[in-house]
Design a protein around this motif. Structure first.
Motif, PDB file in Angstrom:
ATOM      1  N   GLN A  32       1.013  -1.241   0.227  1.00 52.36           N
ATOM      2  CA  GLN A  32       0.051   0.222   0.017  1.00 52.36           C
ATOM      3  C   GLN A  32       0.825   1.176  -0.003  1.00 52.36           C
ATOM      4  N   THR A  34       3.667   3.932  -0.985  1.00 53.24           N
ATOM      5  CA  THR A  34       4.285   4.441  -2.146  1.00 53.24           C
ATOM      6  C   THR A  34       5.683   3.700  -2.531  1.00 53.24           C
ATOM      7  N   TRP A  35       6.213   3.996  -3.765  1.00 58.80           N
ATOM      8  CA  TRP A  35       7.434   3.388  -4.081  1.00 58.80           C
ATOM      9  C   TRP A  35       8.526   3.893  -3.125  1.00 58.80           C
ATOM     10  N   ARG A  36       8.646   5.123  -2.997  1.00 60.25           N
ATOM     11  CA  ARG A  36       9.662   5.991  -2.177  1.00 60.25           C
ATOM     12  C   ARG A  36       9.386   5.461  -0.588  1.00 60.25           C
ATOM     13  N   GLN A  37       8.323   5.271  -0.376  1.00 61.49           N
ATOM     14  CA  GLN A  37       8.046   4.675   1.334  1.00 61.49           C
ATOM     15  C   GLN A  37       8.466   3.188   1.151  1.00 61.49           C
TER      16      GLN A  37
END
Length: 287
Positions: A32, A34-37
């Protein structure tokens, strides 16, 4: 067999690499995010897993470098090793690296795990154990020759001195050219094949888009945090001693990383930082 060399982050010496998998993804962050997270969470997990082995590795390398330049008896012993390396060349690199990076850690960990299996009344899969042992020996034999050739190329390209400018050039080329485009991809693919029990179909199933866009880059970043200081110390030594130091820290790193990773695997996963936690789903309202 209870022991499976752990998945971890990182890269290979020089771009040193350990006997463990070169990326950390035992517990991938929730989809769930984001890619950055997810990328940040995975790198953070790799950092936590690599901190103790990385610090020990760097302390060992630092002790060897200081001992070589400050302790006469220590230096004479290493000069003898350098003479052997100069005499046998790539044969020394292949043999010593397969021994320190593959055979010694494999024997120690296999013995420990076989005793544990016997104590617990479990059956050891010796075919897989022997296949892993052969993999480690052959893999690190090839890597030893490759790393030695790369060190010699670096000395030809940038010089064989220990001036700060030379060290910086070697480290940058090592970590951001050789590692990114050759060492890390080969390491990751080789250990992915091993972790797939040497099954090409299982390996291919893992080679999805996330491998290139998430697992590979997060492994690189985590590896840089450990190996940039380590290879900086390796390049402080004369060329004939770089492979011996590489082998020494490689053996320590493989063993320590395995023990630390297995200990962490037995503990419940630590929660993600608040800013990385997925949004909670509101409870349905009931009348």
């Amino acid at each position: 067999m209870t022991h499976e060399t752990t998945r971890l982050s990182s890269h290979t010496p020089p771009p040193l690499y350990s006997g463990t998998s070169p990326f950390y993804d035992e517990a991938l962050p929730p989809p769930q995010l984001t890619w950055r997270q997810r990328f940040t969470a995975n790198v953070w997990g790799g950092i936590k897993q690599n901190t103790i082995p990385g610090l020990v590795l760097q302390c060992v390398a630092l002790a060897v470098v200081v001992g070589y330049y400050k302790v006469g008896s220590f230096r004479s012993g290493f000069d003898h090793v350098a003479n052997i390396k100069a005499k046998y060349g790539f044969a020394f690199s292949a043999t010593s690296t397969s021994l320190f990076g593959g055979l010694i850690p494999w024997v120690i960990l296999t013995t420990r795990d076989a005793l544990h299996d016997r104590k617990m009344g479990q059956r050891t899969d010796w075919r897989l154990v022997l296949a892993n042992g052969l993999f480690f020996v052959v893999f690190w034999m090839e890597r030893g020759v490759e790393v030695d050739a790369f060190y010699q190329f670096q000395a030809w390209l940038w010089g064989d001195d220990a001036k700060p400018a030379t060290i910086i050039k070697k480290v940058l080329f090592d970590q951001f050219v050789y590692t990114v485009f050759l060492a890390a991809p080969v390491n990751m693919l080789a250990f992915l094949w091993k972790d797939s029990h040497f099954s090409w179909p299982l390996m291919r199933a893992e080679l999805d888009l996330s491998f290139l866009t998430f697992r590979y880059p997060s492994g690189l970043v985590t590896g840089w945090l450990v190996w940039i200081p380590a290879v900086s110390l390796v390049y402080l030594l004369p060329s004939p001693l770089q492979i011996p130091l590489f082998n020494l820290v490689l053996c320590f790193f493989v063993l320590l990383l395995t023990f630390v990773s297995e200990r962490a695997a037995k503990q419940p996963p630590s929660p993600l930082p608040l800013h990385l936690q997925p949004p909670s789903t509101p409870e349905p309202h009931h009348r």
